[in-house]
Design an enzyme around this catalytic site. Structure first.
Site, PDB file in Angstrom:
ATOM      1  N   ARG A 111      15.819 -16.336 -22.131  1.00 30.74           N
ATOM      2  CA  ARG A 111      14.814 -15.281 -22.269  1.00 30.74           C
ATOM      3  C   ARG A 111      13.910 -15.293 -21.056  1.00 30.74           C
ATOM      4  O   ARG A 111      13.474 -16.347 -20.620  1.00 30.74           O
ATOM      5  CB  ARG A 111      13.972 -15.480 -23.523  1.00 30.74           C
ATOM      6  CG  ARG A 111      13.161 -14.225 -23.848  1.00 30.74           C
ATOM      7  CD  ARG A 111      11.935 -14.493 -24.672  1.00 30.74           C
ATOM      8  NE  ARG A 111      11.317 -13.250 -25.118  1.00 30.74           N
ATOM      9  CZ  ARG A 111      10.579 -12.460 -24.341  1.00 30.74           C
ATOM     10  NH1 ARG A 111      10.389 -12.752 -23.067  1.00 30.74           N
ATOM     11  NH2 ARG A 111      10.039 -11.349 -24.820  1.00 30.74           N
TER      12      ARG A 111
ATOM     13  N   GLU B 129      11.464  -2.656 -27.392  1.00 29.99           N
ATOM     14  CA  GLU B 129      12.424  -3.128 -28.381  1.00 29.99           C
ATOM     15  C   GLU B 129      13.506  -2.088 -28.677  1.00 29.99           C
ATOM     16  O   GLU B 129      13.221  -0.903 -28.867  1.00 29.99           O
ATOM     17  CB  GLU B 129      11.694  -3.466 -29.685  1.00 29.99           C
ATOM     18  CG  GLU B 129      10.733  -4.631 -29.581  1.00 29.99           C
ATOM     19  CD  GLU B 129      11.458  -5.947 -29.480  1.00 29.99           C
ATOM     20  OE1 GLU B 129      12.419  -6.172 -30.218  1.00 29.99           O
ATOM     21  OE2 GLU B 129      11.042  -6.759 -28.627  1.00 29.99           O
TER      22      GLU B 129
ATOM     23  N   ARG C 134      16.756 -20.068 -27.899  1.00 28.12           N
ATOM     24  CA  ARG C 134      16.865 -19.642 -26.503  1.00 28.12           C
ATOM     25  C   ARG C 134      16.013 -20.563 -25.627  1.00 28.12           C
ATOM     26  O   ARG C 134      15.149 -21.285 -26.125  1.00 28.12           O
ATOM     27  CB  ARG C 134      16.378 -18.196 -26.336  1.00 28.12           C
ATOM     28  CG  ARG C 134      17.068 -17.200 -27.242  1.00 28.12           C
ATOM     29  CD  ARG C 134      16.456 -15.816 -27.147  1.00 28.12           C
ATOM     30  NE  ARG C 134      15.061 -15.795 -27.551  1.00 28.12           N
ATOM     31  CZ  ARG C 134      14.338 -14.675 -27.698  1.00 28.12           C
ATOM     32  NH1 ARG C 134      14.904 -13.492 -27.462  1.00 28.12           N
ATOM     33  NH2 ARG C 134      13.079 -14.723 -28.066  1.00 28.12           N
TER      34      ARG C 134
END
Length: 302
Positions: free
Chosen positions: A166, A174, A214
């Site tokens: 990320r 989004e 992540r």
């Protein structure tokens, strides 16, 4: 009439010394034999001592003696140093991490040490507008990745074999998921990141792991001879805003946070990307807060 003197003398001498020449020769022969035997004995004695000395001086050294020889010590030192160096090289530069959970804690860097460890790899796919999948290729082409060592490109080979990255410090609009509608410019941001990164080699400076498995990282990609900070370029393009969560925010240091804020402010003033229409503007953080407060599917992977 008496015999002539020389006859009597001769007879007398012969009678009195009949064994003298023979005895003398025999004695002399005995002496010579004795001397010869003594000489042979002496030679054998000396030869036996000489063989013993030669055996002692030319025999192989013992195991302990061999270990203390300078050449042995030098060879052992060189071999040991080489083995340790190769092991260190493999652990530090050549070790490949298939997934995020395989990354050791030494790669999770405090901000002031962000350039001491990094991950280099091939971007295999884009997961969202601010995250992607990385196939780790330590040392890149120096380790013959993409040349003699194949980088997989099929879904089966990549499954459970990539690191979810990320982008640190940025929050992109989004996409539609969890039953929520997509934000304006979310598809533009996704397309921009796909074009900018997919199939490219990138270097990631890992800062932390998040709650979704992540790793949060500052990511660089080469464009020509220059190396670009991907998150910073997204902010300048107006396709991402500053990451503004109440906790867990990571920019990689105060200097980078200031640089990111300046890039976002520049995009706002220029009204580029998602900042072009202030009336309908809703930042990614405001969007997530709205759905969280309204019970619309939780926080999401922002």
């Amino acid at each position: 009439m008496p015999w002539p003197k020389f006859w009597s003398s001769s007879a007398t001498d012969t009678t009195n010394n009949s064994h003298s020449p023979t005895d003398a020769v025999t004695q002399q022969a005995a002496d010579l034999k004795s001397k010869a035997q003594q000489t042979a004995s002496n030679l054998r004695h000396e030869a036996s001592h000489s063989d013993t000395f030669t055996s002692l001086t030319t025999s192989k050294p013992s195991f302990l003696t061999a270990l203390t020889q300078p050449t042995t010590i030098l060879a052992t030192t060189v071999l040991t140093t080489t083995i340790i160096s190769l092991f260190t090289l493999q652990r530090r530069f050549l070790r490949r991490f298939p997934t995020a959970t395989d990354i050791p804690s030494t790669y999770i860097l405090p901000s002031q040490r962000r350039f001491t460890r990094s991950l280099f790899g091939h971007v295999s796919s884009i997961g969202d507008a601010d995250n992607f999948r990385l196939f780790h290729t330590p040392l890149g082409r120096l380790a013959f990745w993409g040349l003699l060592r194949k980088i997989p490109d099929d879904a089966k080979s990549l499954r459970n074999n990539t690191i979810h990255i990320r982008l640190a410090g940025v929050d992109a609009p989004e996409l539609s998921h969890f039953g929520r509608p997509a934000q304006p410019y979310s598809r533009d941001a996704m397309d921009w990141l796909t074009k900018y990164l997919r199939g490219r080699r990138v270097r990631c400076y890992v800062h932390k792991a998040d709650q979704y498995g992540r790793v949060v990282a500052t990511v660089y990609v080469r464009k020509g001879i220059l190396r670009r900070d991907v998150g910073l370029q997204m902010l300048r393009a107006g396709l991402a805003g500053m990451y503004e969560a109440k906790s867990g925010t990571e920019f990689g240091g105060e200097g980078f946070e200031e640089k990111y804020r300046a890039a976002e402010e520049w995009a706002r003033k220029k009204r580029v990307g998602m900042w072009s229409d202030k009336k309908t503007l809703e930042t990614p953080r405001e969007y997530k807060n709205r759905f969280r407060e309204g019970g619309g599917g939780g926080e999401g992977k922002g």
